[in-house]
Write a protein that holds these residues in place. Sequence first.
Motif, mmCIF file in Angstrom:
data_model
loop_
_atom_site.group_PDB
_atom_site.id
_atom_site.type_symbol
_atom_site.label_atom_id
_atom_site.label_comp_id
_atom_site.label_asym_id
_atom_site.label_seq_id
_atom_site.Cartn_x
_atom_site.Cartn_y
_atom_site.Cartn_z
ATOM 1 N N GLU A 1 0.877 -1.255 -0.160
ATOM 2 C CA GLU A 1 -0.011 0.088 -0.028
ATOM 3 C C GLU A 1 0.823 1.258 -0.109
ATOM 4 O O GLU A 1 0.563 2.170 -0.740
ATOM 5 N N ASN A 2 2.158 1.342 0.683
ATOM 6 C CA ASN A 2 3.027 2.499 0.784
ATOM 7 C C ASN A 2 3.551 2.550 -0.440
ATOM 8 O O ASN A 2 3.758 3.835 -0.881
ATOM 9 N N LEU A 3 3.943 1.687 -1.248
ATOM 10 C CA LEU A 3 4.554 1.774 -2.508
ATOM 11 C C LEU A 3 3.575 2.252 -3.433
ATOM 12 O O LEU A 3 3.764 2.750 -4.479
ATOM 13 N N PHE A 4 2.147 1.769 -3.459
ATOM 14 C CA PHE A 4 1.329 2.328 -4.374
ATOM 15 C C PHE A 4 0.775 3.684 -3.951
ATOM 16 O O PHE A 4 0.114 4.314 -4.819
ATOM 17 N N THR A 5 0.992 4.221 -2.869
ATOM 18 C CA THR A 5 0.669 5.673 -2.558
ATOM 19 C C THR A 5 1.418 6.564 -3.453
ATOM 20 O O THR A 5 2.481 6.548 -3.481
ATOM 21 N N GLY A 6 0.631 7.320 -4.053
ATOM 22 C CA GLY A 6 1.088 8.241 -5.228
ATOM 23 C C GLY A 6 1.522 7.602 -6.385
ATOM 24 O O GLY A 6 2.245 8.223 -7.114
ATOM 25 N N ALA A 7 1.294 6.443 -6.817
ATOM 26 C CA ALA A 7 1.583 5.915 -7.964
ATOM 27 C C ALA A 7 0.870 6.434 -8.933
ATOM 28 O O ALA A 7 -0.256 6.850 -9.000
ATOM 29 N N LEU A 8 1.404 6.236 -10.330
ATOM 30 C CA LEU A 8 0.607 6.861 -11.544
ATOM 31 C C LEU A 8 -0.185 5.836 -11.956
ATOM 32 O O LEU A 8 0.163 4.283 -12.100
ATOM 33 N N THR A 9 -1.160 6.167 -12.571
ATOM 34 C CA THR A 9 -2.130 5.155 -13.309
ATOM 35 C C THR A 9 -2.248 5.565 -14.719
ATOM 36 O O THR A 9 -2.142 6.809 -15.182
ATOM 37 N N ARG A 10 -2.816 4.703 -15.533
ATOM 38 C CA ARG A 10 -2.987 4.861 -16.822
ATOM 39 C C ARG A 10 -1.584 5.531 -17.537
ATOM 40 O O ARG A 10 -1.702 6.506 -18.338
ATOM 41 N N TYR A 11 -0.658 5.113 -17.151
ATOM 42 C CA TYR A 11 0.848 5.558 -17.750
ATOM 43 C C TYR A 11 0.713 5.253 -19.365
ATOM 44 O O TYR A 11 0.823 4.109 -19.665
ATOM 45 N N ARG A 12 1.051 6.207 -20.043
ATOM 46 C CA ARG A 12 1.292 6.131 -21.511
ATOM 47 C C ARG A 12 2.359 6.690 -22.129
ATOM 48 O O ARG A 12 2.801 8.134 -21.745
ATOM 49 N N TRP A 13 3.433 6.118 -22.739
ATOM 50 C CA TRP A 13 4.547 6.729 -23.032
ATOM 51 C C TRP A 13 4.637 6.514 -24.465
ATOM 52 O O TRP A 13 4.811 5.101 -25.153
ATOM 53 N N ASP A 14 4.742 7.444 -25.497
ATOM 54 C CA ASP A 14 4.635 7.418 -26.913
ATOM 55 C C ASP A 14 6.008 8.239 -27.231
ATOM 56 O O ASP A 14 6.189 9.468 -26.834
ATOM 57 N N CYS A 15 6.681 7.541 -28.162
ATOM 58 C CA CYS A 15 7.790 8.180 -28.820
ATOM 59 C C CYS A 15 7.919 7.937 -30.209
ATOM 60 O O CYS A 15 7.623 7.094 -30.752
ATOM 61 N N LEU B 1 0.700 1.501 -11.919
ATOM 62 C CA LEU B 1 -0.029 0.586 -11.818
ATOM 63 C C LEU B 1 -0.449 -0.320 -12.972
ATOM 64 O O LEU B 1 -0.581 -1.149 -13.001
ATOM 65 N N ASP B 2 -0.389 0.545 -14.143
ATOM 66 C CA ASP B 2 -0.417 -0.204 -15.725
ATOM 67 C C ASP B 2 0.384 0.810 -16.414
ATOM 68 O O ASP B 2 0.242 2.143 -16.319
ATOM 69 N N ALA B 3 0.857 0.339 -17.296
ATOM 70 C CA ALA B 3 1.810 1.172 -18.590
ATOM 71 C C ALA B 3 1.345 0.684 -19.810
ATOM 72 O O ALA B 3 1.433 -0.518 -19.863
ATOM 73 N N GLU B 4 1.803 1.685 -20.682
ATOM 74 C CA GLU B 4 1.815 1.160 -22.075
ATOM 75 C C GLU B 4 2.991 2.091 -22.773
ATOM 76 O O GLU B 4 2.996 3.316 -22.470
ATOM 77 N N TYR B 5 3.695 1.303 -23.563
ATOM 78 C CA TYR B 5 4.621 2.112 -24.387
ATOM 79 C C TYR B 5 4.701 1.801 -25.654
ATOM 80 O O TYR B 5 4.544 0.534 -26.008
ATOM 81 N N ARG B 6 4.899 3.058 -26.318
ATOM 82 C CA ARG B 6 4.746 2.812 -28.107
ATOM 83 C C ARG B 6 6.049 3.503 -28.686
ATOM 84 O O ARG B 6 6.246 4.741 -28.238
#
Length: 327
Positions: free
Chosen positions: A92-106, A247-252
């Motif tokens: 729970e401490n690790l998830f505090t402030g975690a990013l959600t719906r992380y999308r990295w496009d390059c 919490l979840d990530a997508e890289y493109r």
Amino acid sequence: MADQRNVIAEVRRTVRIYNLLVLVVGAVALILSVNRAHDDVIVKSLEIVGTTLVSAALVSFIFGQITIRDTTLQVNQAIDHALREVLEPIRENLFTGALTRYRWDCHLDGLEADGYAVQAMRVSYQVPEIPRELRFICVSSLTDEPFSVLASDNRYVFRWQVDDGLEVMDRESFRVDRVRVDGQQLQQVPPRQTVLRGSPAVEFRFPLSEPRRHSGFHSVEFCVVARKYLGTDREIRVQAHLFRPVLDAEYRLTVGEAIGAQILNTQVSGLSRLGTGGLTQHGRTHPAFGQTAAHAIFTTPLQTGSSVVFTIDRGNPRRTALGGGTP
């Protein structure tokens, strides 16, 4: 732990041997009762003793197996419960402030005669709390050691490293094109030149107003453009590094024709995951045009420090640059 397992195994073997001896004695008693059918007292006694011993042995065998399985199940449940009690608060401490719906496009394109290409990146995510200002920093250094002083500072939402010797104040080397929070574009203050662990750096700041910071869950989006040296290297690495858990990530990644890519691969070996393994998809985005786009998608949470690497094999870059096609 190994000694305890050996002791338990030895006890189980001893119990099985005793049960087997009781079963044998009971069976012998029943056989003797049959052979001595003319003597009612002896027959009755042997029959009672034999039946009792055989029944006891069989019951011991059956309930022994049930007890072992039940004990094993109870131990496993106790261990699982204890681990959950210990690890859940950490999780729970690790998830505090975690990013959600992380999308990295390059997108990598625009290879110039000097060997430099243009790397344009768009990053978006959602976060429960947002700092008073968002900061972007670019350091001219041969190593990423200068970033160690920013490890716990969540104001720095993007950290970039350019080749040692490049002018960090040059907009062609690094620039922040757009920053939005909850759909509203932020105004940038003039870039500030600084030094990070002896390396020249430039810092971009985007302040936020108090009402905007306290409006609840926030959506963040920004676009960054930087120079990336390719030269005549056959293999090019494009790496995305996490400075906060997600919490979840997508890289493109997409690659322009000027790069001359022949093979495009995705490497996910640099990941540090949280919890049980979830769905992972990575590889070519368009199989028919495998050298133009690749992706990596994760449903399992990723820890700080995780990285995804795209590798571009350019074949013979000298020949490609001259328009000779593939070798």
